[in-house]
Design a protein around this motif. Sequence first.
Motif, mmCIF file in Angstrom:
data_model
loop_
_atom_site.group_PDB
_atom_site.id
_atom_site.type_symbol
_atom_site.label_atom_id
_atom_site.label_comp_id
_atom_site.label_asym_id
_atom_site.label_seq_id
_atom_site.Cartn_x
_atom_site.Cartn_y
_atom_site.Cartn_z
ATOM 1 N N ALA A 114 0.858 -1.182 0.000
ATOM 2 C CA ALA A 114 0.000 0.000 0.000
ATOM 3 C C ALA A 114 0.891 1.228 0.000
ATOM 4 O O ALA A 114 2.119 1.123 0.036
ATOM 5 C CB ALA A 114 -0.927 -0.007 1.217
ATOM 6 N N ALA A 115 0.276 2.397 -0.055
ATOM 7 C CA ALA A 115 1.059 3.629 -0.090
ATOM 8 C C ALA A 115 0.277 4.774 0.524
ATOM 9 O O ALA A 115 -0.951 4.830 0.424
ATOM 10 C CB ALA A 115 1.435 3.990 -1.525
ATOM 11 N N ILE A 160 4.565 -1.991 3.387
ATOM 12 C CA ILE A 160 4.653 -3.415 3.084
ATOM 13 C C ILE A 160 4.129 -4.224 4.265
ATOM 14 O O ILE A 160 3.825 -3.672 5.327
ATOM 15 C CB ILE A 160 6.096 -3.832 2.754
ATOM 16 N N ALA A 161 4.021 -5.533 4.083
ATOM 17 C CA ALA A 161 3.545 -6.408 5.153
ATOM 18 C C ALA A 161 4.384 -6.207 6.414
ATOM 19 O O ALA A 161 5.611 -6.189 6.358
ATOM 20 C CB ALA A 161 3.602 -7.864 4.702
ATOM 21 N N GLY A 162 3.692 -6.049 7.535
ATOM 22 C CA GLY A 162 4.369 -5.816 8.806
ATOM 23 C C GLY A 162 4.301 -4.372 9.256
ATOM 24 O O GLY A 162 4.518 -4.078 10.436
ATOM 25 N N ASP A 163 4.000 -3.456 8.332
ATOM 26 C CA ASP A 163 3.869 -2.043 8.700
ATOM 27 C C ASP A 163 2.522 -1.808 9.364
ATOM 28 O O ASP A 163 1.527 -2.463 9.047
ATOM 29 C CB ASP A 163 3.986 -1.146 7.467
ATOM 30 N N LEU A 208 -1.862 -0.670 -3.423
ATOM 31 C CA LEU A 208 -1.183 -0.764 -4.718
ATOM 32 C C LEU A 208 -1.360 -2.152 -5.329
ATOM 33 O O LEU A 208 -1.357 -2.311 -6.546
ATOM 34 C CB LEU A 208 0.299 -0.445 -4.553
ATOM 35 N N THR A 209 -1.463 -3.152 -4.464
ATOM 36 C CA THR A 209 -1.774 -4.521 -4.867
ATOM 37 C C THR A 209 -2.964 -4.959 -4.004
ATOM 38 O O THR A 209 -3.494 -4.153 -3.239
ATOM 39 C CB THR A 209 -0.588 -5.461 -4.602
ATOM 40 N N THR A 210 -3.376 -6.206 -4.109
ATOM 41 C CA THR A 210 -4.360 -6.701 -3.149
ATOM 42 C C THR A 210 -3.726 -6.647 -1.760
ATOM 43 O O THR A 210 -2.602 -7.112 -1.562
ATOM 44 C CB THR A 210 -4.769 -8.141 -3.483
ATOM 45 N N VAL A 211 -4.436 -6.041 -0.825
ATOM 46 C CA VAL A 211 -3.901 -5.834 0.527
ATOM 47 C C VAL A 211 -4.854 -6.447 1.544
ATOM 48 O O VAL A 211 -6.080 -6.318 1.425
ATOM 49 C CB VAL A 211 -3.722 -4.326 0.827
ATOM 50 N N LEU A 248 14.165 -0.727 -0.128
ATOM 51 C CA LEU A 248 13.103 -1.732 -0.147
ATOM 52 C C LEU A 248 13.647 -3.123 0.183
ATOM 53 O O LEU A 248 12.989 -3.904 0.869
ATOM 54 C CB LEU A 248 12.410 -1.747 -1.517
ATOM 55 N N HIS A 249 14.845 -3.410 -0.304
ATOM 56 C CA HIS A 249 15.456 -4.705 0.009
ATOM 57 C C HIS A 249 15.736 -4.804 1.504
ATOM 58 O O HIS A 249 15.454 -5.826 2.143
ATOM 59 C CB HIS A 249 16.749 -4.890 -0.786
ATOM 60 N N ARG A 250 16.266 -3.746 2.099
ATOM 61 C CA ARG A 250 16.579 -3.738 3.531
ATOM 62 C C ARG A 250 15.296 -3.943 4.351
ATOM 63 O O ARG A 250 15.270 -4.746 5.287
ATOM 64 C CB ARG A 250 17.240 -2.417 3.903
ATOM 65 N N ARG A 251 14.247 -3.238 4.000
ATOM 66 C CA ARG A 251 12.991 -3.358 4.746
ATOM 67 C C ARG A 251 12.384 -4.745 4.620
ATOM 68 O O ARG A 251 11.895 -5.315 5.604
ATOM 69 C CB ARG A 251 11.993 -2.309 4.246
ATOM 70 N N GLN A 252 12.424 -5.307 3.419
ATOM 71 C CA GLN A 252 11.825 -6.625 3.217
ATOM 72 C C GLN A 252 12.667 -7.740 3.844
ATOM 73 O O GLN A 252 12.121 -8.735 4.305
ATOM 74 C CB GLN A 252 11.608 -6.880 1.726
ATOM 75 N N ARG A 253 13.976 -7.556 3.903
ATOM 76 C CA ARG A 253 14.837 -8.527 4.604
ATOM 77 C C ARG A 253 14.488 -8.534 6.080
ATOM 78 O O ARG A 253 14.395 -9.590 6.708
ATOM 79 C CB ARG A 253 16.303 -8.141 4.428
ATOM 80 N N ARG A 254 14.269 -7.336 6.626
ATOM 81 C CA ARG A 254 13.929 -7.213 8.049
ATOM 82 C C ARG A 254 12.598 -7.899 8.353
ATOM 83 O O ARG A 254 12.393 -8.428 9.437
ATOM 84 C CB ARG A 254 13.866 -5.741 8.437
ATOM 85 N N SER A 255 11.681 -7.884 7.382
ATOM 86 C CA SER A 255 10.363 -8.480 7.570
ATOM 87 C C SER A 255 10.302 -9.942 7.139
ATOM 88 O O SER A 255 9.244 -10.565 7.194
ATOM 89 C CB SER A 255 9.308 -7.679 6.782
ATOM 90 N N GLY A 256 11.413 -10.482 6.663
ATOM 91 C CA GLY A 256 11.445 -11.873 6.235
ATOM 92 C C GLY A 256 10.824 -12.107 4.875
ATOM 93 O O GLY A 256 10.485 -13.245 4.530
ATOM 94 N N LEU A 257 10.690 -11.053 4.064
ATOM 95 C CA LEU A 257 10.055 -11.169 2.751
ATOM 96 C C LEU A 257 11.062 -11.301 1.612
ATOM 97 O O LEU A 257 10.688 -11.611 0.484
ATOM 98 C CB LEU A 257 9.174 -9.942 2.492
ATOM 99 N N ALA A 258 12.328 -11.030 1.893
ATOM 100 C CA ALA A 258 13.368 -11.059 0.854
ATOM 101 C C ALA A 258 14.534 -11.922 1.319
ATOM 102 O O ALA A 258 14.730 -12.122 2.518
ATOM 103 C CB ALA A 258 13.845 -9.643 0.544
#
Length: 203
Positions: free
Chosen positions: A32-33, A50-53, A70-73, A134-144
């Motif tokens: 989302a945004a 992103i997921a987790g926010d 922005l996508t299905t949320v 975005l990579h740093r944030r998603q790594r922290r959330s386990g998404l990347a």
Amino acid sequence: MGAPRSYSADSEISRGESAGDHRPILIASGWAAITATLEDGRRQIISLLIAGDILEPLLDLQPGLAVTALTTVVTVDSSGLVSTLRERLAGDLRPLAEAWARMRQAVQARLLRQVVRLGRLSAYERTAELMVDLHRRQRRSGLADEQSMPLPLTQEMLADHLGLSVVHVNRILQQLRREGLIVFRAGRIVLPDLPRLTQATRR
């Protein structure tokens, strides 16, 4: 936790003018945004979520701002989570308060990075910096993983976030691809040389 609620892409999740309910809302999945739309229809994506926010009350939306899928949320009312944490902490709220403060600081830091990104970085630098962030944030959330991440954003969405035209975003992405810094692969983006991509943010 409350019952999950689903939003289709391009639908509105929350709006500043009606933000009187300050229950914490967790993004369980999707992107989302926080957006601002001008009278002529131009849109600025202020912050990507992103997921987790958690949407609120980490950021009280001002009039004219909205949270858009922005996508299905899928979101979840996480008010019950706070109550559960209070019970488990048996009166000692310091860990919860510290975690909450860190989350607020992360939101503020993200907004400040966006100001600097738009105000002082070149189109090339701001695009590279966004990929690293975005990579740093998603790594922290386990998404990347270490070298790749989901990126379900269109070039138009990236343009709205980076303050660039779609044509310019396309040109920069192609340049990063030619330089071996990003690879598009089945809905994901691979970052073969993250240290060099990070260095590109300061070119």
